[in-house]
Design an enzyme around this catalytic site. Structure first.
Site, PDB file in Angstrom:
ATOM      1  N   SER A  87      56.473 -75.621  55.781  1.00  0.00           N
ATOM      2  CA  SER A  87      55.896 -76.270  54.615  1.00  0.00           C
ATOM      3  C   SER A  87      54.386 -76.445  54.798  1.00  0.00           C
ATOM      4  CB  SER A  87      56.605 -77.601  54.341  1.00  0.00           C
ATOM      5  OG  SER A  87      56.233 -78.125  53.090  1.00  0.00           O
ATOM      6  N   HIS A 137      59.510 -78.412  46.776  1.00  0.00           N
ATOM      7  CA  HIS A 137      60.109 -77.094  47.014  1.00  0.00           C
ATOM      8  C   HIS A 137      61.282 -76.832  46.073  1.00  0.00           C
ATOM      9  CE1 HIS A 137      57.539 -76.411  50.415  1.00  0.00           C
ATOM     10  NE2 HIS A 137      57.934 -77.533  50.979  1.00  0.00           N
TER      11      HIS A 137
END
Length: 306
Positions: free
Chosen positions: A71, A176
């Site tokens: 991430s 996400h």
């Protein structure tokens, strides 16, 4: 976090302070106003500490063969490979954090003890079409994103399906996932003015677990905001390399633990993919020449659910 590094790399810290408009040292070491709990402050702070940790690793001798990050950690990996300099990296994560902080749509939850296919089957059986798989952290660690009420409604079905645990995460939105589409579109506009440099070694993308191409780095960073982090697949691809040695750079050992879990129960994902990356060998922007010696098979990442 970062106390020793801040003192050792004052020029880098000054660059970060200039871009951010506030003192990162005060933020991380004092944090009297609790700003560090907010993602628009957490992201630049983590990126800077990761970048300084990488610079410290280089100062000890060598550089990695290939890097990956989870991430937010993908930005640290791209910095390590020379895609952009420190000031640009700080500006990128500052804007990313600001945009993500604006979103209050939904939440996230971690399902432990079930595989991806088992998680998908529970979602299908429950008709939970509003829930997305957000992070594929390990063979039995899957993070979901979606409306908070819908996530909570799935807790008992997952436990009934023999999940070891179902834990709501302390995040402000459904990162996400499809619910970040507006954020991704705004970030795309910001990225139009950012020039990416050739990579010195491969960086594995969260979106497809394949090496970045310099021409599509910006597109992949936009897609990352609305796509699941394919960490398990990333590690399995790296496992296919000849005798890979993993090393986590930066605070914590979360990723190192996930990698051990993946190696224990997963097979390598066949097929070499190193040839897709640039062979550029120029020094990393902002790093001194003595930081360029080789350090084999080091994989960098920092876990961050944002």
């Amino acid at each position: 976090m970062g106390a020793a590094l801040f003192a050792k790399y004052p020029d880098a810290v000054a660059t970060a302070d200039r871009v951010l408009g506030y003192s990162v040292t005060d933020l991380c070491l004092e944090n009297a106003d609790q700003r560090l709990d907010r993602t628009e402050y957490t992201q630049p702070a983590l990126f800077l500490v990761n970048a300084l940790s990488y610079m410290e690793k280089l100062a000890e001798g060598g550089r990695p063969d290939i890097v990956a990050g989870h991430s937010l950690g993908e930005y640290s990996a791209l910095f390590a490979a020379g895609a952009f300099d420190l000031a640009t990296g700080i500006a990128l994560v500052k804007r990313r954090g600001e945009l993500m902080a604006r979103s209050s749509a939904g939440g996230m939850a971690a399902v432990m003890g079930l595989t991806e296919s088992e998680v998908a089957e529970v979602l299908r059986a429950e008709g939970a079409s509003t829930i997305d798989i957000a992070n594929l952290n390990g063979p039995n660690q899957i993070v979901l994103a979606g409306p908070r009420e819908d996530l909570l409604a799935c807790k008992e079905p997952f436990l009934a399906a023999k999940a070891r645990s179902f834990v709501s995460l302390r995040v402000s939105a459904a990162f996400h996932s499809r619910y970040m589409a507006d954020t991704a579109n705004e970030f795309r506009v910001f990225l139009r003015d950012i020039r990416m440099s050739p990579l010195q070694f491969p960086v594995v993308s969260n979106v497809d677990a394949l090496p970045h191409e310099v021409e599509t780095i910006a597109d992949k960073l936009v897609a990352q905001i609305v796509s699941p982090v394919r960490w398990t697949e990333t590690v399995r691809r790296l496992m296919s390399l000849d005798d890979p040695q993993f090393e986590e750079v930066g605070p914590g050992k979360v990723l190192a633990g996930l990698i051990r879990q993946i190696q224990k129960v997963s097979e390598p994902l066949a097929g070499s993919f190193l040839g897709r990356a640039s062979n550029e060998t120029a020094p990393s922007p902002g790093l001194a020449p003595q930081h360029r010696a080789a350090l084999e098979n080091v994989h960098h990442g920092q876990n961050d659910t944002n």
